[in-house]
Design a protein around this motif. Structure first.
Motif, PDB file in Angstrom:
ATOM      1  N   GLU A 134     -11.532   1.799  -1.865  1.00  0.00           N
ATOM      2  CA  GLU A 134     -11.195   0.456  -1.388  1.00  0.00           C
ATOM      3  C   GLU A 134      -9.954  -0.046  -2.104  1.00  0.00           C
ATOM      4  O   GLU A 134      -9.759   0.249  -3.283  1.00  0.00           O
ATOM      5  CB  GLU A 134     -12.379  -0.474  -1.663  1.00  0.00           C
ATOM      6  CG  GLU A 134     -12.916  -1.070  -0.381  1.00  0.00           C
ATOM      7  CD  GLU A 134     -14.186  -1.837  -0.628  1.00  0.00           C
ATOM      8  OE1 GLU A 134     -14.080  -3.001  -1.015  1.00  0.00           O
ATOM      9  OE2 GLU A 134     -15.264  -1.215  -0.447  1.00  0.00           O
ATOM     10  N   ASP A 135      -9.147  -0.767  -1.418  1.00  0.00           N
ATOM     11  CA  ASP A 135      -7.905  -1.341  -1.967  1.00  0.00           C
ATOM     12  C   ASP A 135      -6.915  -0.282  -2.436  1.00  0.00           C
ATOM     13  O   ASP A 135      -5.987  -0.593  -3.185  1.00  0.00           O
ATOM     14  CB  ASP A 135      -8.201  -2.306  -3.133  1.00  0.00           C
ATOM     15  CG  ASP A 135      -9.111  -3.429  -2.680  1.00  0.00           C
ATOM     16  OD1 ASP A 135      -8.944  -3.865  -1.528  1.00  0.00           O
ATOM     17  OD2 ASP A 135      -9.982  -3.838  -3.465  1.00  0.00           O
ATOM     18  N   ASP A 144      -2.876   2.096   3.491  1.00  0.00           N
ATOM     19  CA  ASP A 144      -1.700   1.578   4.212  1.00  0.00           C
ATOM     20  C   ASP A 144      -0.921   2.680   4.919  1.00  0.00           C
ATOM     21  O   ASP A 144      -0.023   2.406   5.713  1.00  0.00           O
ATOM     22  CB  ASP A 144      -0.737   0.858   3.240  1.00  0.00           C
ATOM     23  CG  ASP A 144      -1.381  -0.394   2.690  1.00  0.00           C
ATOM     24  OD1 ASP A 144      -2.345  -0.861   3.314  1.00  0.00           O
ATOM     25  OD2 ASP A 144      -0.931  -0.873   1.638  1.00  0.00           O
ATOM     26  N   MET A 145      -1.249   3.948   4.592  1.00  0.00           N
ATOM     27  CA  MET A 145      -0.544   5.035   5.280  1.00  0.00           C
ATOM     28  C   MET A 145      -0.806   4.975   6.774  1.00  0.00           C
ATOM     29  O   MET A 145      -0.023   5.433   7.579  1.00  0.00           O
ATOM     30  CB  MET A 145      -1.008   6.407   4.764  1.00  0.00           C
ATOM     31  CG  MET A 145      -0.446   6.788   3.415  1.00  0.00           C
ATOM     32  SD  MET A 145      -1.335   8.185   2.707  1.00  0.00           S
ATOM     33  CE  MET A 145      -0.827   9.550   3.729  1.00  0.00           C
ATOM     34  N   VAL A 191     -14.111   6.429   8.683  1.00  0.00           N
ATOM     35  CA  VAL A 191     -12.659   6.623   8.783  1.00  0.00           C
ATOM     36  C   VAL A 191     -12.026   6.715   7.388  1.00  0.00           C
ATOM     37  O   VAL A 191     -11.156   7.552   7.150  1.00  0.00           O
ATOM     38  CB  VAL A 191     -12.003   5.471   9.588  1.00  0.00           C
ATOM     39  CG1 VAL A 191     -10.485   5.619   9.623  1.00  0.00           C
ATOM     40  CG2 VAL A 191     -12.540   5.452  11.009  1.00  0.00           C
ATOM     41  N   PHE A 192     -12.477   5.859   6.485  1.00  0.00           N
ATOM     42  CA  PHE A 192     -11.796   5.780   5.187  1.00  0.00           C
ATOM     43  C   PHE A 192     -12.667   6.183   3.990  1.00  0.00           C
ATOM     44  O   PHE A 192     -12.373   7.155   3.297  1.00  0.00           O
ATOM     45  CB  PHE A 192     -11.247   4.357   4.963  1.00  0.00           C
ATOM     46  CG  PHE A 192     -10.118   4.015   5.897  1.00  0.00           C
ATOM     47  CD1 PHE A 192      -9.018   4.856   6.030  1.00  0.00           C
ATOM     48  CD2 PHE A 192     -10.152   2.849   6.642  1.00  0.00           C
ATOM     49  CE1 PHE A 192      -7.974   4.529   6.889  1.00  0.00           C
ATOM     50  CE2 PHE A 192      -9.110   2.523   7.509  1.00  0.00           C
ATOM     51  CZ  PHE A 192      -8.027   3.362   7.626  1.00  0.00           C
ATOM     52  N   SER A 193     -13.746   5.420   3.741  1.00  0.00           N
ATOM     53  CA  SER A 193     -14.465   5.606   2.478  1.00  0.00           C
ATOM     54  C   SER A 193     -14.997   7.028   2.302  1.00  0.00           C
ATOM     55  O   SER A 193     -14.820   7.643   1.248  1.00  0.00           O
ATOM     56  CB  SER A 193     -15.607   4.596   2.352  1.00  0.00           C
ATOM     57  OG  SER A 193     -15.049   3.302   2.406  1.00  0.00           O
TER      58      SER A 193
END
Ligand code: PHE
Length: 339
Positions: free
Chosen positions: A142-143, A148-149, A134-136
């Motif tokens: 990270e961080d 936060d979007m 989903v993210f990395s």
């Protein structure tokens, strides 16, 4: 001969059978060509003319009685339960209550159909995902505040496991398993920790698209999106792209379509601007290609993502997002005709 017929009549009245085989054996014995009754018919030819009328009538009575008995025995062995026999199981239930497709399914299918005609295949992935997909892998360090979007639901005690916030996770899964040319759309449900209101929900649906190949340009992206907008909202629809930011695309843009309620003049839907936003898009950031096993020195790509609810709102002029998940039949039945 009359006596013979009388005896046979009695015999037939008392016949019984346990299954279809037995019924068939009786039919052969009495009613087939080589059966008892046919033999009598042969004998009947030599009966004196004066007796023909009486014996003929008796013979007919015998034949009918035999036929009726065999039929009723057959009915009985086929169906032991009298109640069930009385039901006509071939009868159509009436009135037939037809359901209707959910408006979101209709819109999602329409989006899929448009992109299928442009050569996009469908890809699927899990709703419960890991941080990597989903993210990395999508270039959210990270961080990084970009995380936060999209307010994320995490699975308790597993900070690495979460409900996907966008179907870009499926793009990542496709890239890690295949090499270009890649042309897919990823429809699916996504989750964000938002307060439920007319304009936001904690889950909604997206269709994201990804195209990776050797010579892919922003022009290709723009052309595909223009075609999509015109297929979806009518051939006079105009699009405009505004610069934006997503961690996974560079450059990034948000796409607006001309407001089809006021025809661009300005109304409450487009807040007087004549334009409504429908999707995010951009050229895939080379870091995303590399993170997912695709050589960014050889290949380029574009990606886009849209909310199905948003498209449905605009297409059917629905003002409250909550209607899609409240299962109010008065709302859902309005889409019966669109099936
Ligand atoms: N993943 C983005 C979102 O959910 C949409 C998007 C997809 C934007 C692809 C650009 C490119 O908001």
């Amino acid at each position: 001969m009359i006596e013979k017929i009388e005896t046979l009549l009695d015999e037939i009245k008392s016949l019984s059978a346990n299954d279809e085989k037995e019924v068939e054996a009786l039919r052969i014995k009495y009613l087939s060509k080589k059966g008892v009754i046919n033999d009598l018919m042969t004998d009947f030819r030599s009966v004196p003319a004066s007796d023909k009328r009486e014996i003929g009538m008796k013979l007919n009575e015998l034949k009918n009685a035999a036929q009726e008995k065999i039929n009723s025995l057959r009915e009985n062995v086929r169906c032991h339960d009298e109640n069930a026999c009385a039901l006509d199981l071939t009868c159509t239930p009436y009135p037939v209550k037809l359901g209707s497709r959910h408006p979101l399914s209709l819109v999602k299918q329409e989006i899929i159909d448009i992109f299928a005609r442009l050569g996009f295949a469908m890809a699927d992935g899990p709703e419960v995902e890991d941080d990597w997909h989903v993210f990395s892998s999508m270039n959210f360090p990270e961080d990084h505040p970009a995380r936060d979007m999209q307010d994320t639901f995490f699975v308790e005690q597993h900070p690495d496991i979460l409900l996907r916030t966008h179907t870009s996770s499926v793009q990542s899964r496709v890239m890690e398993h295949s090499q270009p040319p890649i042309r897919v759309i990823c429809p699916g449900r996504v989750f964000r920790n938002e307060v439920i209101s007319a304009r936001a929900h904690c889950f909604f649906h997206q269709v994201e698209g990804l195209y990776v190949d050797r010579d892919v340009s922003f022009t290709d992206l723009k052309q595909v999106l223009l075609l999509f907008a015109q297929e979806m909202f009518g051939k006079d629809t105009k699009i405009r792209l505004r610069p934006s930011y997503f961690p996974f695309t560079e450059p990034s843009a948000e796409m607006d379509i001309s407001c089809d309620i006021c025809g661009g003049k300005g109304c409450s839907l487009c807040k007087g601007t004549g334009w409504v936003e429908i999707l995010g898009c951009g050229m895939v950031d080379p870091a995303v290609l590399d993170a997912n096993g695709i050589d960014s020195t050889q290949f380029k790509g574009y990606a886009f993502g849209m909310g199905v609810e948003r498209i449905a709102n605009l297409k059917y002029k629905i003002k409250d997002l909550r209607l899609f998940s409240e299962n109010d039949l008065r709302f859902l039945e309005e889409f019966t005709a669109a099936n």
